[in-house]
Design a protein around this motif. Structure first.
Motif, PDB file in Angstrom:
ATOM      1  N   UNK A  33       0.843  -1.191   0.000  1.00  0.00           N
ATOM      2  CA  UNK A  33       0.000   0.000   0.000  1.00  0.00           C
ATOM      3  C   UNK A  33       0.877   1.240   0.000  1.00  0.00           C
ATOM      4  N   UNK A  34       0.434   2.250  -0.741  1.00  0.00           N
ATOM      5  CA  UNK A  34       1.222   3.469  -0.884  1.00  0.00           C
ATOM      6  C   UNK A  34       0.362   4.684  -0.601  1.00  0.00           C
ATOM      7  N   UNK A  35       1.035   5.805  -0.470  1.00  0.00           N
ATOM      8  CA  UNK A  35       0.374   7.086  -0.252  1.00  0.00           C
ATOM      9  C   UNK A  35      -0.625   7.352  -1.371  1.00  0.00           C
ATOM     10  N   UNK A  36      -1.824   7.731  -1.001  1.00  0.00           N
ATOM     11  CA  UNK A  36      -2.884   8.015  -1.979  1.00  0.00           C
ATOM     12  C   UNK A  36      -3.438   9.408  -1.676  1.00  0.00           C
ATOM     13  N   UNK A  37      -2.859  10.448  -2.247  1.00  0.00           N
ATOM     14  CA  UNK A  37      -3.276  11.813  -1.914  1.00  0.00           C
ATOM     15  C   UNK A  37      -4.657  12.136  -2.449  1.00  0.00           C
ATOM     16  N   UNK A  38      -5.334  13.057  -1.774  1.00  0.00           N
ATOM     17  CA  UNK A  38      -6.659  13.483  -2.217  1.00  0.00           C
ATOM     18  C   UNK A  38      -6.571  14.120  -3.593  1.00  0.00           C
ATOM     19  N   UNK A  39      -7.509  13.768  -4.436  1.00  0.00           N
ATOM     20  CA  UNK A  39      -7.612  14.413  -5.738  1.00  0.00           C
ATOM     21  C   UNK A  39      -6.878  13.729  -6.862  1.00  0.00           C
ATOM     22  N   UNK A  40      -6.016  12.778  -6.557  1.00  0.00           N
ATOM     23  CA  UNK A  40      -5.246  12.111  -7.604  1.00  0.00           C
ATOM     24  C   UNK A  40      -5.350  10.608  -7.398  1.00  0.00           C
ATOM     25  N   UNK A  41      -5.916   9.916  -8.359  1.00  0.00           N
ATOM     26  CA  UNK A  41      -5.954   8.460  -8.311  1.00  0.00           C
ATOM     27  C   UNK A  41      -5.303   7.905  -9.567  1.00  0.00           C
ATOM     28  N   UNK A  42      -4.745   6.730  -9.440  1.00  0.00           N
ATOM     29  CA  UNK A  42      -4.020   6.112 -10.541  1.00  0.00           C
ATOM     30  C   UNK A  42      -4.686   4.801 -10.927  1.00  0.00           C
ATOM     31  N   UNK A  43      -4.626   4.448 -12.179  1.00  0.00           N
ATOM     32  CA  UNK A  43      -5.158   3.147 -12.596  1.00  0.00           C
ATOM     33  C   UNK A  43      -4.419   2.003 -11.892  1.00  0.00           C
ATOM     34  N   UNK A  44      -5.072   0.886 -11.742  1.00  0.00           N
ATOM     35  CA  UNK A  44      -4.469  -0.278 -11.101  1.00  0.00           C
ATOM     36  C   UNK A  44      -3.383  -0.870 -11.997  1.00  0.00           C
ATOM     37  N   UNK A  45      -2.181  -0.987 -11.448  1.00  0.00           N
ATOM     38  CA  UNK A  45      -1.047  -1.587 -12.153  1.00  0.00           C
ATOM     39  C   UNK A  45      -0.406  -2.580 -11.197  1.00  0.00           C
ATOM     40  N   UNK A  46       0.131  -3.669 -11.703  1.00  0.00           N
ATOM     41  CA  UNK A  46       0.623  -4.732 -10.831  1.00  0.00           C
ATOM     42  C   UNK A  46       1.882  -4.350 -10.061  1.00  0.00           C
ATOM     43  N   UNK A  47       2.764  -3.557 -10.659  1.00  0.00           N
ATOM     44  CA  UNK A  47       3.933  -3.034  -9.958  1.00  0.00           C
ATOM     45  C   UNK A  47       4.846  -4.096  -9.350  1.00  0.00           C
ATOM     46  N   UNK A  48       4.967  -5.224  -9.996  1.00  0.00           N
ATOM     47  CA  UNK A  48       5.889  -6.229  -9.467  1.00  0.00           C
ATOM     48  C   UNK A  48       6.527  -7.007 -10.610  1.00  0.00           C
ATOM     49  N   UNK A  49       6.953  -6.301 -11.615  1.00  0.00           N
ATOM     50  CA  UNK A  49       7.646  -6.929 -12.732  1.00  0.00           C
ATOM     51  C   UNK A  49       9.015  -7.397 -12.275  1.00  0.00           C
ATOM     52  N   UNK A  50       9.394  -8.589 -12.681  1.00  0.00           N
ATOM     53  CA  UNK A  50      10.675  -9.152 -12.267  1.00  0.00           C
ATOM     54  C   UNK A  50      11.689  -9.061 -13.409  1.00  0.00           C
ATOM     55  N   UNK A  51      12.941  -8.776 -13.051  1.00  0.00           N
ATOM     56  CA  UNK A  51      14.030  -8.757 -14.020  1.00  0.00           C
ATOM     57  C   UNK A  51      15.177  -9.605 -13.466  1.00  0.00           C
ATOM     58  N   UNK A  52      16.093 -10.001 -14.347  1.00  0.00           N
ATOM     59  CA  UNK A  52      17.278 -10.735 -13.906  1.00  0.00           C
ATOM     60  C   UNK A  52      18.147  -9.828 -13.036  1.00  0.00           C
TER      61      UNK A  52
END
Length: 319
Positions: A33-52
């Motif tokens: 969970x992250x900071x969610x300021x009033x007035x600004x919402x973001x689309x749902x993104x998985x945010x856990x892409x893995x790289x080597x």
């Protein structure tokens, strides 16, 4: 006071914040969970892409990811989207030799707390660090000449910003949605931008437009325009004194400033943009001279107003 969060970042910034699949890697669901300021919402993104743990990130460039620290070495440009959505990255060290940072190179990489830039970097691409929600401060190094549109937009935790004298081209909405900003410093030798009198703002020196403000900004005399989105969503901003040099308050300039209680607006203001004071504290009061433009604006938009009678004198005292 709670508000419906109506201003979608993807709409306001005209940026698709969805996941990009062009760069190799795997995805998994993230629960953080992250900071969610009033007035600004973001689309749902998985945010856990893995790289080597090691690999290439552009022609002539390689990286090592070790215990949350990403180190980039070599010469050339970090590729577009190179590390987008990689939640394992917590610190970024970019070594000398890297010349450019590509479009959305670190966008949506939510766990980045700090970035170490080399002096060799000249350009930072569009949305390169957009929605890096844990990034606490940004000190852009000497040598950087341009940063792109939305380059640091929606870095909700950023509290300090430093602009060098070499940075003479800042793209549209580069710092939109940086709602926690407390300190803005611009090099005294910058020929295009300034933060005159230590006012804690980013100002276009030629047009005298205040581009980015923060909770501790003191709007200096000489400013003629408070720009579009200049204070959108800024937290902890309770009082604003507009000097009598200002003629224009731009679109959404103070949109969703939910802590804002008092705004002192002189009779010099002849234009207030759409949604400039929308979705604010229900107890917001506009202090201005009766029958001024700001008075009629407050009347039309059903904002409480207080007749100062002698706006300019009050404004000078409040400074």
């Amino acid at each position: 006071m709670r508000h419906n969060r109506k201003l979608l970042a993807a709409t306001a910034l005209d940026v698709d914040f969805g996941f990009v699949t062009e760069f190799a890697g795997e995805c998994a669901n993230a629960e953080t969970k992250y900071k969610e300021p009033a007035g600004i919402t973001l689309p749902t993104v998985e945010h856990n892409r893995k790289i080597d743990k090691t690999g290439e990130c552009g022609e002539g460039l390689s990286y090592v990811l070790d215990d949350g620290t990403l180190t980039v070495s070599g010469t050339g440009k970090i590729a577009d989207n190179a590390f987008r959505d990689v939640s394992a990255i917590r610190k970024v060290v970019i070594n000398e030799g890297v010349s450019d940072i590509g479009v959305m190179a670190f966008s949506d990489t939510w766990n980045i707390v700090g970035i170490s830039f080399p002096k060799s970097v000249k350009t930072i691409g569009d949305a390169a660090f957009s929605v890096c929600r844990s990034l606490e401060s940004v000190s852009i190094p000497e040598g950087v000449a341009s940063i792109g549109e939305k380059s640091f937009s929606c870095c909700f935790t950023m509290n300090e910003l430093s602009i060098p004298n070499t940075l003479t081209d800042i793209g549209k909405d580069a710092f939109y949605g940086c709602v926690s900003l407390e300190r803005i410093v611009v090099s005294d030798n910058n020929p295009v931008y300034d933060s005159r009198k230590g006012c804690n703002a980013l100002i276009d020196s030629k047009s005298n437009e205040l581009l980015v403000g923060c909770r501790s900004t003191v709007i200096p005399d000489g400013i003629t325009t408070i720009g579009k989105y200049a204070y959108t969503g800024i937290e902890g901003l309770t009082d604003v004194v507009v000097p009598d040099s200002v003629k224009v308050i731009g679109k959404s300039a103070f949109y969703f400033c939910v802590d804002l209680k008092n705004v002192y607006i002189p009779s010099s203001v002849v234009s207030i943009g759409e949604n400039a004071f929308s979705e604010n504290n229900k107890n917001l009061e506009i202090h201005t001279k009766k029958d001024s433009y700001a008075w009629n604006y407050a009347l039309e938009h059903k904002i409480a107003k207080l007749d100062t009678g002698k706006t300019d004198e009050l404004t000078n005292r409040k400074k």
